[in-house]
Write an enzyme that holds these catalytic residues in place. Structure first.
Site, mmCIF file in Angstrom:
data_model
loop_
_atom_site.group_PDB
_atom_site.id
_atom_site.type_symbol
_atom_site.label_atom_id
_atom_site.label_comp_id
_atom_site.label_asym_id
_atom_site.label_seq_id
_atom_site.Cartn_x
_atom_site.Cartn_y
_atom_site.Cartn_z
ATOM 1 N N LYS A 205 0.821 -1.216 0.000
ATOM 2 C CA LYS A 205 0.000 0.000 0.000
ATOM 3 C C LYS A 205 0.860 1.274 0.000
ATOM 4 C CE LYS A 205 -3.124 3.004 0.413
ATOM 5 N NZ LYS A 205 -4.209 3.329 -0.458
ATOM 6 N N CYS A 261 -3.744 11.652 1.024
ATOM 7 C CA CYS A 261 -2.943 10.421 0.922
ATOM 8 C C CYS A 261 -1.504 10.670 0.488
ATOM 9 C CB CYS A 261 -3.630 9.454 -0.036
ATOM 10 S SG CYS A 261 -5.305 9.083 0.466
HETATM 11 C C1 UGA Z 1 -4.648 8.078 -4.039
HETATM 12 C C2 UGA Z 1 -4.340 6.802 -4.840
HETATM 13 O O1 UGA Z 1 -4.436 7.086 -6.246
HETATM 14 C C3 UGA Z 1 -5.307 5.682 -4.473
HETATM 15 O O2 UGA Z 1 -4.953 4.489 -5.168
HETATM 16 C C4 UGA Z 1 -5.238 5.437 -2.963
HETATM 17 O O3 UGA Z 1 -6.154 4.446 -2.549
HETATM 18 C C5 UGA Z 1 -5.551 6.741 -2.221
HETATM 19 O O4 UGA Z 1 -4.604 7.760 -2.625
HETATM 20 C C6 UGA Z 1 -5.456 6.478 -0.749
HETATM 21 O O5 UGA Z 1 -4.374 6.090 -0.287
HETATM 22 O O6 UGA Z 1 -6.477 6.532 -0.046
HETATM 23 P P1 UGA Z 1 -6.447 10.067 -4.216
HETATM 24 O O7 UGA Z 1 -5.515 10.802 -3.319
HETATM 25 O O8 UGA Z 1 -7.892 9.977 -3.851
HETATM 26 O O9 UGA Z 1 -5.945 8.528 -4.405
HETATM 27 O O10 UGA Z 1 -6.409 10.732 -5.675
HETATM 28 P P2 UGA Z 1 -5.445 10.626 -6.958
HETATM 29 O O11 UGA Z 1 -6.299 10.497 -8.146
HETATM 30 O O12 UGA Z 1 -4.395 9.623 -6.769
HETATM 31 O O13 UGA Z 1 -4.782 12.092 -6.990
HETATM 32 C C7 UGA Z 1 -3.886 12.549 -5.990
HETATM 33 C C8 UGA Z 1 -3.287 13.886 -6.376
HETATM 34 O O14 UGA Z 1 -2.369 13.740 -7.449
HETATM 35 C C9 UGA Z 1 -4.312 14.929 -6.842
HETATM 36 O O15 UGA Z 1 -3.997 16.175 -6.254
HETATM 37 C C10 UGA Z 1 -4.115 14.990 -8.339
HETATM 38 O O16 UGA Z 1 -4.453 16.235 -8.889
HETATM 39 C C11 UGA Z 1 -2.633 14.708 -8.450
HETATM 40 N N1 UGA Z 1 -2.231 14.138 -9.757
HETATM 41 C C12 UGA Z 1 -2.669 12.913 -10.135
HETATM 42 C C13 UGA Z 1 -1.358 14.849 -10.578
HETATM 43 O O17 UGA Z 1 -0.933 15.974 -10.252
HETATM 44 N N2 UGA Z 1 -0.963 14.299 -11.766
HETATM 45 C C14 UGA Z 1 -1.385 13.071 -12.163
HETATM 46 O O18 UGA Z 1 -0.961 12.623 -13.258
HETATM 47 C C15 UGA Z 1 -2.260 12.365 -11.337
#
Ligand code: UGA
Length: 441
Positions: A205, A261
């Site tokens: 994880k 996260c």
């Molecule tokens: C993340 C993980 O993706 C999940 O698999 C995990 O279960 C979760 O954390 C957790 O540990 O509970 P989450 O934080 O909800 O999920 O959202 P993401 O879609 O991963 O985005 C996280 C951040 O990264 C956002 O601020 C998003 O804007 C940013 N991001 C994402 C980028 O800047 N670039 C990208 O290419 C993707």
């Protein structure tokens, strides 16, 4: 059909509870926060997540899900107990495990027969061993139980879909009995199921989240090089992502990752390495690159506006990502703070997250929260896109231009089509696309 208890009804806990109920199980969710519990007892979720309200209501009305504040109730009803309480960061970056510790004690005090205690919160490796020890120490009766780790990988904004259609299910167990119970619970899920020891599951994880965060910081690092050389990060990301070994996802450059996260998990994983005598410098750098993203955005603000002081700026989006009302560790908070420090006057819009951001940054004469993106643009000298909500794609650009004092768009997520924006008479600044950073005068 199983009876399942879920302790903690945050994003992971509530989505898991509703998901298992929808699959026909009988679920009891345990929530200590009175305000949240009052809502849940009416069948209402305490936060916004697409589709959750409808699915919770359906399962609530059909009697498959209920809520209580008592772990004792939960222990009486089920053999499978999921721990989904929060593990927020401490000052030094490590995870605060006090909620897990106190839940473990309460479980011990109410142990009334064989139970499988499944850790689902994101925790440092070895936490399940501590849960086991705590339950053994505090249990009043000599009752058998087992611990397991079943990390959750759902994302906010697409949580239900991620619950029902995961890429994999990871089950960390100590015995065949624990393995059978969990494999049976997940029998209808059509995805690889990986059964490991508990420490391995816990590491999977933290390593997954850290790797994804590292991917984002990597592309942001390259984005800066693109900017300096007139190259285009969007094409570079596509060009490298087409290599199946790298993959196209999580290569979106911009103002960096936020949320509850990645920022905390990267720091906590670094600390875990340190506690075991290892230096996870890669993660330190991941975090450092991410922290710099706001300054990269501010450079564009200064390039466009010269001095932000006294200038009206529209901020579109405050949620840490689209389709959520969550602003925990959102880049927007730092953007707002940086702009206020330089004396800008802000008009801020978000489709869902305004009530949450208001609790952190209060309104005053230089900061107004508004109801529509057009209100934000009225009289603005620049528009900064912070969160890429799909509805901002529908903006009537002619109307926006008519409302703004000076037509400048600074796109923190490379969300808009540059040609379209320029065609509509705007100056356009974005992240890692050097070509669009040349001012005409
Ligand atoms: C993340 C993980 O993706 C999940 O698999 C995990 O279960 C979760 O954390 C957790 O540990 O509970 P989450 O934080 O909800 O999920 O959202 P993401 O879609 O991963 O985005 C996280 C951040 O990264 C956002 O601020 C998003 O804007 C940013 N991001 C994402 C980028 O800047 N670039 C990208 O290419 C993707």
């Amino acid at each position: 059909m199983q009876n399942i208890t879920i302790i903690g009804t945050g994003y992971v806990g509530l989505v898991t509870a509703v998901g298992f109920a929808e699959l026909g199980n009988r679920v009891i969710g345990i929530e200590k926060d009175r305000e949240k519990l009052d809502l849940l007892k009416k069948g209402l979720p305490p936060f916004y997540e697409p589709g959750l309200e409808e699915l919770l209501k359906k399962n609530f009305d059909e009697g498959r899900i209920k809520f209580s504040d008592s772990i004792k109730d939960g222990m009486e009803e089920s053999e499978i107990i999921f721990i989904c309480v929060g593990t927020p960061p401490l000052e030094d970056g490590s995870a605060d495990l006090s909620q897990i510790s106190s839940v473990s004690k309460e479980i011990a005090e109410n142990l009334n027969g064989w139970k499988l205690i499944v850790e689902k919160s994101t925790v440092p490796v070895m936490t399940s061993q501590w849960i086991k020890r705590t339950i053994k120490l505090y249990s009043k009766r000599d009752v058998n139980f087992e611990v397991a780790s079943n990390p959750e990988f759902l994302r906010e904004g697409s949580a239900l879909n991620d619950f029902f259609h995961p890429d994999r299910i990871v089950i960390g167990v100590e015995s065949d009995k624990g393995k059978e119970v969990l494999l049976n619970l997940y029998k209808d899920f059509d995805c690889p199921k990986l059964v490991t020891d508990i420490n391995t599951a816990e590491i999977i994880k933290h390593a997954s989240n850290s790797f994804l965060a590292m991917k984002i910081s990597f592309i942001n690092m390259i984005s800066d090089l693109c900017e300096k050389t007139g190259a285009d990060i969007e094409k570079v990301a596509y060009g490298i992502g087409l290599d199946k070994r790298i993959g196209l996802q999580f290569l979106k450059a911009g103002i960096g990752y936020g949320g509850s996260c990645f920022p905390k998990d990267v720091r906590a994983f670094f600390k875990i390495g340190e506690e075991h005598g290892l230096y996870f410098g890669l993660l330190k750098e991941t975090d450092r690159i991410n922290s710099q993203r706001i300054e990269r955005l501010m450079e564009k603000v200064r390039l466009a506006l010269w001095l932000p002081k006294g200038k009206v700026i529209a901020i579109l989006g405050v949620a840490f990502k689209p389709n959520t009302d969550d602003v925990r560790d959102a880049p927007s908070l730092k953007v707002i703070e940086a702009l206020r420090k330089e004396g800008a006057i802000l008009k801020v819009h978000d489709p869902k997250a305004i009530s949450n951001v208001k609790k952190i940054i209060e309104e005053d004469e230089n900061l107004k929260y508004v109801n529509t993106p057009y209100e934000a643009c009225d009289g603005a000298e620049a528009l900064i896109l912070v969160t890429e909500w799909e509805e901002y794609k529908e903006l009537d650009l002619k109307r926006v231009k008519g409302l703004m004092k000076t037509p400048i768009i600074i796109d923190g997520r490379n969300f808009f089509d540059p040609e379209e924006i320029i065609k509509n008479g705007f100056e356009y600044y974005c992240m890692g696309r050097g070509n669009y950073l040349k001012r005409k005068y």
